[in-house]
Motif scaffolding. Structure first.
Motif, short mmCIF file in Angstrom:
data_model
loop_
_atom_site.label_atom_id
_atom_site.label_comp_id
_atom_site.label_asym_id
_atom_site.label_seq_id
_atom_site.Cartn_x
_atom_site.Cartn_y
_atom_site.Cartn_z
N UNK A 1 0.93 -1.23 -0.05
CA UNK A 1 0.02 -0.08 -0.13
C UNK A 1 0.78 1.16 -0.09
N UNK A 2 1.87 1.36 0.73
CA UNK A 2 2.95 2.47 0.78
C UNK A 2 3.41 2.85 -0.47
N UNK A 3 3.96 1.73 -1.32
CA UNK A 3 4.46 1.54 -2.54
C UNK A 3 3.45 2.44 -3.61
N UNK A 4 2.16 1.89 -3.25
CA UNK A 4 1.26 2.27 -4.25
C UNK A 4 1.26 3.82 -4.08
N UNK A 5 1.04 4.26 -2.58
CA UNK A 5 0.85 5.80 -2.60
C UNK A 5 2.09 6.49 -2.91
N UNK A 6 3.25 5.83 -2.94
CA UNK A 6 4.30 6.76 -3.59
C UNK A 6 4.29 6.90 -5.21
N UNK A 7 3.68 5.92 -5.87
CA UNK A 7 3.67 6.20 -7.06
C UNK A 7 2.04 7.04 -7.55
N UNK A 8 1.59 7.51 -6.61
CA UNK A 8 0.52 8.57 -6.89
C UNK A 8 -0.88 7.91 -6.60
N UNK A 9 -0.99 6.63 -6.20
CA UNK A 9 -2.35 6.20 -6.08
C UNK A 9 -3.19 6.62 -4.91
N UNK A 10 -4.24 7.05 -4.92
CA UNK A 10 -5.25 7.34 -3.80
C UNK A 10 -5.60 6.17 -3.17
N UNK A 11 -5.52 6.21 -1.72
CA UNK A 11 -5.64 4.83 -1.12
C UNK A 11 -6.86 5.50 0.15
N UNK A 12 -7.88 4.80 0.10
CA UNK A 12 -9.20 5.00 0.96
C UNK A 12 -9.17 3.80 1.84
#
Length: 280
Positions: A150-161
């Motif tokens: 999840x953290x890596x996804x956020x680092x590439x600009x993915x919105x996480x809810x």
């Protein structure tokens, strides 16, 4: 010789007029559009349209004088530019076609996943593919196991809810604690995960039965849409409770307990394990 070079330039996606204009500028520059037309044989009615396209692609540079003067990108730089664009196009096409193949192969299928480890692994793989948005309904225990992905996804600009049952502090995601997490865990006799990736892929199932845990993974739009809406609905409820908790609890009891009792199976809810035939 010049005809051969024009053909080579056409192989590099130049039109005939663009190739002639470029060669005229290599012979002599800077030149006005009018002079390029005279030296290249490109009709005057077409020359500015031709030059505009070449300037836009970076193959020719233009001054801001009156009249404008044009000069070509040096041949070695032109070749590097073309190579770079071709490589980028191939990479983009490879990614797009691979994704298309992946989606087309899986769009109509619903895959069963058995066992806690396999379910979390499938969820992690889905998170790794995310490009736009991840919606997640999950308990604290499983959320922490998925934190690296999840953290890596956020680092590439993915919105996480994340709608979380329990307590969770993720500085890279929007976290919404679900009311009465302990009561709901007791009522349902277990924990589940619902993950929607880019509104096009879902992993959903029970994760608290160890090797008997069951989940489904699918890209089938008939399931992706309603499962995604389950998470969005809980986000709505969170916002509504934040704004109108006192009024709602006066009508439906603390944490809307009376509503849960009304729509659960039996007076004390039900156990997922028993419902599925596992456990005692």
């Amino acid at each position: 010789m010049k005809l051969e070079i024009i053909k080579m330039l056409q192989d590099l996606n130049f039109t005939e007029y663009e190739a002639k204009a470029y060669l005229a500028l290599l012979d002599k520059s800077p030149l006005s559009g009018y002079a390029i037309s005279l030296n290249s044989g490109v009709p005057r009615s077409k020359i500015y349209e031709v030059l505009s396209g070449m300037v836009e692609r970076g193959e020719v540079m233009v001054s801001h004088e009156d009249p404008s003067l044009y000069t070509p990108l040096p041949p070695q730089e032109l070749i590097r530019l073309k190579k770079s664009k071709i490589d980028s196009s191939f990479e983009a096409a490879e990614t797009a076609l691979a994704h298309y193949s992946y989606v087309s192969l899986n769009r109509e299928n619903i895959w069963n996943i058995t066992g806690f480890e396999a379910i979390l692994s499938r969820a992690a793989e889905a998170v790794n593919r995310a490009a736009g948005r991840i919606l997640l309904e999950i308990w604290t225990e499983e959320a922490k196991l998925l934190e690296p992905e999840l953290r890596r996804a956020a680092e590439r600009g993915v919105e996480i809810l994340i709608v979380v049952y329990g307590e969770l502090q993720f500085d890279f995601a929007q976290v919404y604690p679900h009311d009465s997490s302990e009561e709901i865990t007791r009522e349902y006799g277990g924990r589940w995960i619902v993950a929607s990736i880019d509104d096009s892929e879902v992993v959903a199932g029970i994760v608290s039965l160890g090797t008997d845990s069951r989940a489904a993974w699918t890209m089938h739009p008939g399931l992706v849409m309603p499962i995604t809406e389950v998470i969005i609905h809980d986000l709505y409820i969170h916002e509504i409770m934040q704004a109108h908790r006192e009024t709602l609890e006066q009508t439906f009891g603390p944490n809307l307990i009376e509503l849960r009792k009304r729509y659960n199976f039996g007076p004390a809810g039900y156990s997922m394990a028993k419902k599925l035939g596992f456990g005692n």
